[in-house]
Design a protein around this motif. Structure first.
Motif, short mmCIF file in Angstrom:
data_model
loop_
_atom_site.label_atom_id
_atom_site.label_comp_id
_atom_site.label_asym_id
_atom_site.label_seq_id
_atom_site.Cartn_x
_atom_site.Cartn_y
_atom_site.Cartn_z
N ARG A 88 6.96 12.72 -17.28
CA ARG A 88 7.54 13.77 -16.75
C ARG A 88 8.68 13.29 -15.83
NH1 ARG A 88 1.87 14.90 -16.30
NH2 ARG A 88 2.00 14.08 -14.22
N LEU A 89 8.70 12.01 -15.25
CA LEU A 89 9.68 11.96 -14.40
C LEU A 89 11.17 11.34 -15.25
CD1 LEU A 89 7.77 9.32 -12.15
CD2 LEU A 89 8.80 11.26 -11.47
N LYS A 90 10.91 11.08 -16.33
CA LYS A 90 12.10 10.78 -17.18
C LYS A 90 12.77 12.16 -17.57
CE LYS A 90 10.51 6.25 -18.60
NZ LYS A 90 10.06 5.43 -19.78
N LYS A 91 12.14 13.19 -17.50
CA LYS A 91 12.73 14.62 -18.07
C LYS A 91 13.96 14.97 -17.24
CE LYS A 91 9.18 15.99 -21.14
NZ LYS A 91 8.04 16.84 -21.45
N GLY A 110 3.66 10.48 -9.43
CA GLY A 110 2.94 10.88 -10.60
C GLY A 110 3.11 9.63 -11.28
N ALA A 111 3.60 8.46 -10.93
CA ALA A 111 3.59 7.37 -11.87
C ALA A 111 2.35 6.60 -12.07
CB ALA A 111 4.45 6.26 -11.57
N PRO A 158 0.87 7.19 -17.79
CA PRO A 158 1.92 7.46 -18.60
C PRO A 158 2.44 8.75 -18.67
CG PRO A 158 0.49 6.00 -19.64
CD PRO A 158 -0.41 6.41 -18.39
N GLU A 159 1.71 9.71 -18.73
CA GLU A 159 2.26 11.13 -18.94
C GLU A 159 3.01 11.57 -17.46
OE1 GLU A 159 -1.12 10.30 -18.80
OE2 GLU A 159 -1.65 10.37 -20.79
N TYR A 191 0.86 -1.32 0.00
CA TYR A 191 0.10 -0.03 0.02
C TYR A 191 0.81 1.25 0.05
CZ TYR A 191 -3.66 3.40 1.32
OH TYR A 191 -4.30 4.35 1.25
N GLY A 192 1.88 1.18 0.62
CA GLY A 192 2.70 2.52 0.77
C GLY A 192 3.52 2.54 -0.43
N THR A 193 3.85 1.66 -1.16
CA THR A 193 4.51 1.81 -2.48
C THR A 193 3.65 2.44 -3.54
OG1 THR A 193 6.10 -0.15 -2.03
CG2 THR A 193 5.80 0.68 -4.26
N LEU A 194 2.25 1.79 -3.43
CA LEU A 194 1.45 2.47 -4.40
C LEU A 194 1.23 3.96 -3.98
CD1 LEU A 194 -1.66 -0.13 -4.64
CD2 LEU A 194 -0.09 0.63 -6.41
N LEU A 195 1.24 4.34 -2.71
CA LEU A 195 1.04 5.63 -2.41
C LEU A 195 2.29 6.52 -2.76
CD1 LEU A 195 -0.54 5.64 1.00
CD2 LEU A 195 -1.75 5.84 -1.11
#
Length: 89
Positions: free
Chosen positions: A86-89, A61-62, A81-82, A51-55
């Motif tokens: 954004r995380l990859k930039k 933003g994943a 996906p969006e 649960y913590g990992t999902l949060l």
């Protein structure tokens, strides 16, 4: 199957946790929710971690989270996906 494929559509919290656990190799690919119901319906280190990992994925933003409008009121999760882009930039 990776997590982005497993969470392509909105999933209830138990299903999202099961699919995350499969992705991490904690559950077998053919395991069902009922095989591990205790993980999802009680306080325990494994369930708390999933649960913590999902949060954390939501916070990054994943993964998106929405309040479910069913009678149970459980939240639902799906891959974003969006957000990952954004995380990859």
């Amino acid at each position: 199957m990776n997590l982005s494929e497993q969470l392509a559509e909105w999933q209830d919290i138990e299903t999202a946790m099961l699919r995350l656990g499969r992705t991490l190799g904690l559950f077998e690919p053919d395991d069902t929710y009922l095989d591990h119901k205790w993980v999802f319906w009680s306080r325990n280190p494994l369930g708390d971690m999933l649960y913590g990992t999902l949060l954390q994925l939501v916070e990054m933003g994943a993964v998106e989270r929405r309040e479910n409008e069913n009678d149970e009121g459980d939240d639902e999760f799906r891959w974003c996906p969006e957000g990952v882009a954004r995380l990859k930039k």
